[in-house]
Design a protein around this motif. Structure first.
Motif, PDB file in Angstrom:
ATOM      1  N   SER A  12     -16.497   7.384  -5.114  1.00  0.00           N
ATOM      2  CA  SER A  12     -15.106   6.981  -4.862  1.00  0.00           C
ATOM      3  C   SER A  12     -14.665   5.981  -5.923  1.00  0.00           C
ATOM      4  N   ALA A  13     -13.368   5.751  -5.952  1.00  0.00           N
ATOM      5  CA  ALA A  13     -12.828   4.714  -6.832  1.00  0.00           C
ATOM      6  C   ALA A  13     -13.320   3.361  -6.328  1.00  0.00           C
ATOM      7  N   THR A  14     -13.294   2.362  -7.192  1.00  0.00           N
ATOM      8  CA  THR A  14     -13.719   1.018  -6.784  1.00  0.00           C
ATOM      9  C   THR A  14     -12.507   0.118  -6.586  1.00  0.00           C
ATOM     10  N   TYR A  18      -7.367  -7.304  -8.052  1.00  0.00           N
ATOM     11  CA  TYR A  18      -5.974  -7.425  -8.492  1.00  0.00           C
ATOM     12  C   TYR A  18      -5.375  -6.114  -8.988  1.00  0.00           C
ATOM     13  N   LEU A  19      -6.177  -5.148  -9.412  1.00  0.00           N
ATOM     14  CA  LEU A  19      -5.660  -3.851  -9.868  1.00  0.00           C
ATOM     15  C   LEU A  19      -5.655  -2.794  -8.765  1.00  0.00           C
ATOM     16  N   GLY A  20      -6.250  -3.101  -7.613  1.00  0.00           N
ATOM     17  CA  GLY A  20      -6.355  -2.123  -6.539  1.00  0.00           C
ATOM     18  C   GLY A  20      -7.473  -1.130  -6.814  1.00  0.00           C
ATOM     19  N   ALA A  21      -7.468  -0.010  -6.111  1.00  0.00           N
ATOM     20  CA  ALA A  21      -8.503   1.008  -6.280  1.00  0.00           C
ATOM     21  C   ALA A  21      -8.327   1.703  -7.625  1.00  0.00           C
ATOM     22  N   ARG A  22      -9.386   1.700  -8.416  1.00  0.00           N
ATOM     23  CA  ARG A  22      -9.354   2.308  -9.751  1.00  0.00           C
ATOM     24  C   ARG A  22     -10.590   3.172  -9.953  1.00  0.00           C
ATOM     25  N   GLU A  23     -10.419   4.269 -10.648  1.00  0.00           N
ATOM     26  CA  GLU A  23     -11.525   5.160 -10.981  1.00  0.00           C
ATOM     27  C   GLU A  23     -11.941   4.859 -12.424  1.00  0.00           C
TER      28      GLU A  23
END
Length: 76
Positions: A12-14, A18-23
């Motif tokens: 899954s994305a992490t 501060y950037l939210g969920a990111r892949e």
């Protein structure tokens, strides 16, 4: 808990805060754990490095990774 040199797959994305969920590393990429860090609350996060391609490492939580369990077919 994962350990350094464990082989994992990103599932899954992490949550980067501060950037939210990111892949940062594409889902499905096989990686090696290169560092383990512990948060003040006792949770762990893992610096992972893809086995192929990208040479940048990123931090992921354990629930965003799947430990690789290799099964070999002994048939010749």
């Amino acid at each position: 808990m994962l350990e350094i040199n464990d082989v994992v797959k990103v599932i899954s994305a992490t949550d980067s805060g501060y950037l939210g969920a990111r892949e940062f590393i594409p889902i499905g990429t096989v990686c090696r754990v290169v560092n383990v860090e512990k948060e003040k609350d006792g949770s762990y996060y893992y610096e992972i490095l893809p086995l192929e391609g990208c040479r940048d490492s990123f931090y992921y939580l354990e629930n965003e990774l799947e430990k690789a369990i290799w099964k070999f077919d002994n048939k010749q």
